[in-house]
Design an enzyme around this catalytic site. Structure first.
Site, mmCIF file in Angstrom:
data_model
loop_
_atom_site.group_PDB
_atom_site.id
_atom_site.type_symbol
_atom_site.label_atom_id
_atom_site.label_comp_id
_atom_site.label_asym_id
_atom_site.label_seq_id
_atom_site.Cartn_x
_atom_site.Cartn_y
_atom_site.Cartn_z
ATOM 1 N N ASP A 173 14.850 -22.769 13.746
ATOM 2 C CA ASP A 173 14.715 -23.600 12.551
ATOM 3 C C ASP A 173 15.429 -22.907 11.392
ATOM 4 O O ASP A 173 15.102 -21.764 11.059
ATOM 5 C CB ASP A 173 13.231 -23.796 12.225
ATOM 6 C CG ASP A 173 13.011 -24.899 11.199
ATOM 7 O OD1 ASP A 173 13.853 -25.058 10.291
ATOM 8 O OD2 ASP A 173 11.981 -25.595 11.297
ATOM 9 N N LYS A 177 16.058 -25.098 2.811
ATOM 10 C CA LYS A 177 15.773 -24.976 1.379
ATOM 11 C C LYS A 177 15.600 -23.510 1.000
ATOM 12 O O LYS A 177 14.947 -22.745 1.714
ATOM 13 C CB LYS A 177 14.522 -25.768 1.017
ATOM 14 C CG LYS A 177 14.678 -27.284 1.207
ATOM 15 C CD LYS A 177 13.421 -28.023 0.814
ATOM 16 C CE LYS A 177 13.600 -29.521 1.010
ATOM 17 N NZ LYS A 177 12.374 -30.296 0.664
#
Length: 267
Positions: A173, A177
């Site tokens: 992952d 952000k």
């Protein structure tokens, strides 16, 4: 691999009840020893930021069947309560740890292409666990074991020092952000722990299609005193032949994504 930063303990089915998986809000629960538990480590482990969060999707009938058939022999829950005997588990084969295997297609391909290497594959996605066990069963891949839970607990509490021949982290992952970058797996603390579990010369192989994460991986790995780049120029590596081109990767390439591989050796 993904899960919420805090594991929340949930009730586990009574072993005396039917071993058939029970659907609850799109997830499946299995009796103890008959399938992956929802929170194997329990709340006795510290709360900390994790690099993964659960994906709630339904287990198909085929995946559930594979879990029921093969989990007792080829699956394990990461409970942090014992140290694994990898030599016994893999009949003396060298062992590579794979962290986050998705639906397991690439893992199964690598296991089939290299039966002389054991793969300890870790994830928290129950459908993927079932799919990989099904692939291993149908193709006679006896060199795959599936671990359910937190790879940090596995490394820290259940793997002996200097016992792994390699580690694979493919398409983790990216937490794109900026405020979530602290959740990324490839961090100095993780590398320091992994280095103690890798044999000298053991290779960490990472791959990502997120360019900013690739740059961060290269920076963090290059600065770590326990690892050295296998590339003489200090950059990214060509994709080695043993890493299959996955469906996910192919979709990214079709969209113009750039995939970078990094191979770093433990000193």
């Amino acid at each position: 691999m993904s899960e919420q930063p805090e594991n929340i303990a949930r009730p586990v089915a009574d072993p005396a009840e039917s071993v058939r998986p029970v659907s609850q809000r799109g997830s499946q629960r299995f009796a103890a020893g008959e399938g992956p538990l929802p929170d194997p480590a329990g709340s006795h482990h510290e709360r900390r930021i994790r690099s993964f969060q659960p994906r709630r999707s339904r287990v198909t009938a085929g995946q559930a069947e594979a879990l029921l058939k093969r989990w007792p022999d080829w699956g394990l829950d990461i409970d942090g309560k014992r140290v694994l005997d990898l030599g016994e588990m893999f009949d003396g084969l060298p062992v590579v740890l794979e962290i986050g295997f998705g639906m397991g297609e690439a893992t199964a391909q690598m296991a089939a292409a290299d039966p002389g290497t054991g793969i300890l594959a870790v994830d928290v996605h129950t459908p993927g666990q079932g799919n990989l066990l099904g692939l291993a069963d149908r193709n006679g891949l006896t060199n795959v074991r599936v671990a359910n839970g937190d790879a940090i607990i596995l490394l820290r509490e259940m793997i002996d020092k200097d016992s792994l021949d390699g580690c694979r982290v493919y398409f983790p992952d990216p937490w794109p952000k900026a405020r979530h970058h602290k959740r990324r797996l490839i961090q100095p603390e993780f590398l320091s722990l992994l280095a103690t579990r890798l044999k000298p010369g053991g290779v960490l192989h990472c791959a990502t299609d997120w360019e900013s994460y690739a740059e961060q991986m290269l920076e963090v790995l290059s600065a770590h005193p326990d690892f050295e780049n296998t590339q003489a120029d200090g950059g990214f590596s060509p994709r080695p032949d043993f890493r299959p081109l996955t469906r996910f990767e192919g979709q990214g390439l079709d969209k113009g994504h750039v995939v970078n591989d990094l191979l770093f050796r433990r000193k």
